[in-house]
Design a protein around this motif. Structure first.
Motif, short mmCIF file in Angstrom:
data_model
loop_
_atom_site.label_atom_id
_atom_site.label_comp_id
_atom_site.label_asym_id
_atom_site.label_seq_id
_atom_site.Cartn_x
_atom_site.Cartn_y
_atom_site.Cartn_z
N SER A 69 -0.43 3.73 4.75
CA SER A 69 -1.14 2.91 3.77
C SER A 69 -2.53 2.56 4.30
O SER A 69 -2.71 2.36 5.50
CB SER A 69 -0.37 1.62 3.48
OG SER A 69 -0.19 0.87 4.66
N ALA A 89 -5.83 -3.02 4.10
CA ALA A 89 -6.50 -3.83 3.10
C ALA A 89 -7.51 -4.75 3.80
O ALA A 89 -7.26 -5.23 4.90
CB ALA A 89 -5.49 -4.66 2.34
N ARG A 102 -1.62 -7.41 2.62
CA ARG A 102 -1.67 -6.75 1.32
C ARG A 102 -0.88 -7.53 0.26
O ARG A 102 -0.34 -6.97 -0.69
CB ARG A 102 -1.14 -5.32 1.40
CG ARG A 102 -1.90 -4.43 2.36
CD ARG A 102 -1.26 -3.04 2.45
NE ARG A 102 -1.40 -2.33 1.19
CZ ARG A 102 -2.44 -1.57 0.84
NH1 ARG A 102 -3.46 -1.44 1.68
NH2 ARG A 102 -2.49 -0.97 -0.32
N PRO A 114 -5.91 -4.46 -3.46
CA PRO A 114 -5.11 -5.20 -2.47
C PRO A 114 -5.99 -5.79 -1.38
O PRO A 114 -6.91 -5.14 -0.88
CB PRO A 114 -4.17 -4.14 -1.91
CG PRO A 114 -4.17 -3.03 -2.91
CD PRO A 114 -5.53 -3.04 -3.53
N THR A 135 -5.75 -8.77 2.11
CA THR A 135 -4.95 -9.63 2.97
C THR A 135 -5.69 -10.96 3.12
O THR A 135 -6.80 -10.98 3.66
CB THR A 135 -4.74 -9.00 4.36
OG1 THR A 135 -4.03 -7.77 4.20
CG2 THR A 135 -3.94 -9.94 5.26
#
Length: 284
Positions: free
Chosen positions: A15, A18, A69, A77, A79
């Motif tokens: 992924s 973020a 995220r 997204p 954090t």
């Protein structure tokens, strides 16, 4: 000899990190698992980890853990992290939060007012109409909804009959003190608000729309209790030691209303419901 990373996860399954965004007051985000959207009120450090409290447009508060995220900012997204002492400084620039209207909707810069719809919203009382315009005016212009002034609840049956609501020209009405057994509830029923599909009559429980403004926004502890049979506005002014000029008092109250956060949820929900009612399926 070639060295290998201990992380054997294929690149396409990793992924994308973020960005970290300081959870500063008034930043509007959406929590990814619940879809709850609101403005940051505060951050707290708990035994389980940092949390953030969000307030939605109806004044409801929810507390969420600040996980990686865990939130969306402008649909992306992020954090959330606790703001640094003394405000932001250093690190990557924070993505700009979307501008909001006074009602909490995403602002549309440069948007022109839409051609007025056939549907209308009638609001009982001048003070009510001024409050709706101040908080929802931008939204109403974009949606093409015209707000008409209703002089009094006694005029409602004639207004409905003259308007002639249809599926393409719905009629929404906001009245004061619409509680079971009241005069207002009886007149609303006589106007067909509960029986006609293209008419929706809603009201807040307050004697006057002044009460729909949070006392804290006005700078008082609570709205005074006025004995039954006395003029409510005059009684409020007397109890609070304000000059006996209800028009001036209202302008002072209205000046303290800056957004939906200054209003009680009981009014917010009713106005939003009326806007939705006249715009769904209605013709412009």
């Amino acid at each position: 000899m070639r060295s290998y990373s201990p992380d054997l996860t294929p690149p396409w399954k990793k992924s994308t990190p973020a960005p970290e965004v300081p959870a500063e007051p008034d930043l509007v985000v959406e929590e990814v698992t619940t879809g709850f959207c609101g403005a940051v009120i505060r951050c707290e450090k708990t035994a389980e980890g940092p949390t953030v409290t969000l307030e939605d447009r109806f004044g409801k508060h929810r507390v969420f853990p600040m996980v990686a995220r865990g939130f969306l900012l402008e649909g992306r997204p992020v954090t959330l992290v606790r703001p640094r002492p003394g405000g932001p400084g250093g690190g990557a620039a924070r993505p700009a939060a979307p501008a909001r209207t006074a009602s909490g909707s995403v602002a549309v810069p440069g948007a022109r007012a839409r051609v007025a719809r056939a549907g209308r919203i009638y609001v009982e009382g001048r003070h009510d109409a001024e409050l709706v315009e101040k908080v929802w005016g931008d939204d109403l212009r974009i949606e093409g909804v015209v707000v008409e002034y209703l002089g009094g609840i006694d005029d409602l049956p004639a207004v409905v009959a003259e308007f002639g609501p249809t599926p393409d020209a719905r009629l929404g009405v906001l009245v004061d003190h619409l509680v079971p057994g009241s005069k207002e509830s009886r007149i609303a029923a006589a106007a067909g608000g509960a029986d006609v599909a293209d008419v929706l009559v809603l009201g807040h429980p307050y004697i006057d729309v002044w009460e729909a403004v949070k006392p804290s926004s006005v700078g008082i502890g609570a709205w005074p209790k006025v004995p039954r049979g006395e003029d409510w506005k005059t009684g409020v002014c007397e109890a609070l030691g304000w000059p006996a000029n209800t028009g001036a008092a209202w302008q002072a109250i209205l000046s303290r209303v800056h957004s939906y956060r200054d209003l009680e949820p009981a009014l917010l929900g009713r106005v939003e419901e009326l806007i939705d009612f006249v715009t769904v399926g209605g013709a412009a």
